[in-house]
Design an enzyme around this catalytic site. Structure first.
Site, PDB file in Angstrom:
ATOM      1  N   ASP A  11      -0.668  31.433   6.368  1.00 20.89           N
ATOM      2  CA  ASP A  11      -0.499  32.868   6.476  1.00 20.89           C
ATOM      3  C   ASP A  11      -1.311  33.299   7.846  1.00 20.89           C
ATOM      4  O   ASP A  11      -2.623  33.460   7.639  1.00 20.89           O
ATOM      5  CB  ASP A  11      -0.853  33.740   5.388  1.00 20.89           C
ATOM      6  CG  ASP A  11      -0.972  35.052   5.439  1.00 20.89           C
ATOM      7  OD1 ASP A  11       0.031  35.660   6.204  1.00 20.89           O
ATOM      8  OD2 ASP A  11      -1.783  35.970   4.819  1.00 20.89           O
ATOM      9  N   GLU A  71       4.308  31.838   7.601  1.00 24.24           N
ATOM     10  CA  GLU A  71       4.825  33.271   7.679  1.00 24.24           C
ATOM     11  C   GLU A  71       5.001  33.751   9.159  1.00 24.24           C
ATOM     12  O   GLU A  71       4.145  33.560   9.886  1.00 24.24           O
ATOM     13  CB  GLU A  71       3.911  34.107   6.751  1.00 24.24           C
ATOM     14  CG  GLU A  71       4.460  35.312   6.764  1.00 24.24           C
ATOM     15  CD  GLU A  71       3.566  36.322   5.765  1.00 24.24           C
ATOM     16  OE1 GLU A  71       3.135  37.339   6.311  1.00 24.24           O
ATOM     17  OE2 GLU A  71       3.235  36.149   4.616  1.00 24.24           O
ATOM     18  N   ASP A 144      -5.289  36.366   1.158  1.00 23.42           N
ATOM     19  CA  ASP A 144      -4.462  35.686   2.306  1.00 23.42           C
ATOM     20  C   ASP A 144      -4.214  34.166   1.767  1.00 23.42           C
ATOM     21  O   ASP A 144      -3.423  33.703   2.446  1.00 23.42           O
ATOM     22  CB  ASP A 144      -5.521  35.690   3.552  1.00 23.42           C
ATOM     23  CG  ASP A 144      -5.785  37.214   4.142  1.00 23.42           C
ATOM     24  OD1 ASP A 144      -5.171  37.520   5.135  1.00 23.42           O
ATOM     25  OD2 ASP A 144      -6.670  37.634   3.433  1.00 23.42           O
TER      26      ASP A 144
END
Length: 196
Positions: A11, A71, A144
């Site tokens: 992420d 991501e 996260d």
């Protein structure tokens, strides 16, 4: 086909970058580890990028993931933030590419949809589902980390869908009105011209 694989989920972030490693054995998922790379104490963008590269490379060298799921940056109003986030993502990808790890990118909406069934799910909802799917009890200090785990789990789900679709594509189509044969003997009896 390999039945066991390790997926590294990332992420990307410029203050905190989440990471999570998932072990996929057949249809079972389990967490190997997760955490964050803290970048908020570094005020120089170049030093942040260097730390991202080094830490992702350490994770790759320590855990030997088969694939990286990351991501994709979402489109925001602040162009400067987008640029910084894109750089962070690019450096993480470069570290994986440096070790020949294949990369797969998913939008935040795709990840949330895959994990919770809702593309607008909250980080807390995603974290709760990832916890159930990967069967772990500890809650990370930062969401996260579970967002990174979600990217890895999403990739695992997409892999399985692609395998199913590939297998379906390989199955012969039976014309309407014809019944499938139950074995070679019946096939050869119904198709004498196919004998060798």
């Amino acid at each position: 086909m390999k039945t066991e694989k390790i997926i590294l989920g990332i992420d990307p972030g410029t203050m905190l970058m989440g990471y999570g490693l998932v072990l996929q054995k057949g249809n079972e998922l389990s967490m190997i580890c997760m955490g964050v790379i803290k970048l908020n104490k570094l005020d120089n963008q170049a030093l942040k990028l260097k730390k991202i590269f080094e830490r992702v490379l350490e994770l790759v060298d320590e855990y030997h993931p088969d694939e990286l799921a990351i991501e994709a940056p979402f489109f925001g109003k602040n162009v400067q933030s987008m640029l910084k986030l894109g750089r962070a993502q690019g450096v993480a990808m470069a570290a994986a590419l440096f070790r020949d790890i294949p990369i797969f990118e998913y939008s935040p909406r795709k990840i949330k949809q895959s994990i919770t069934g809702n593309g607008a799910a909250s980080k807390e909802q995603v974290a709760a589902m990832v916890q159930k799917l990967c069967n772990f009890t500890e809650q990370p200090d930062y969401l996260d980390a579970t967002d990174a785990m979600a990217a890895a789990v999403c990739h695992s789900f997409q892999n399985r869908l692609n395998i199913v679709n590939e297998n379906e594509a390989k199955l012969p189509k039976i014309p309407k009105g014809k019944k499938p044969v139950s074995g070679w003997a019946e096939f050869l009896a119904k198709n004498p011209d196919k004998r060798v």
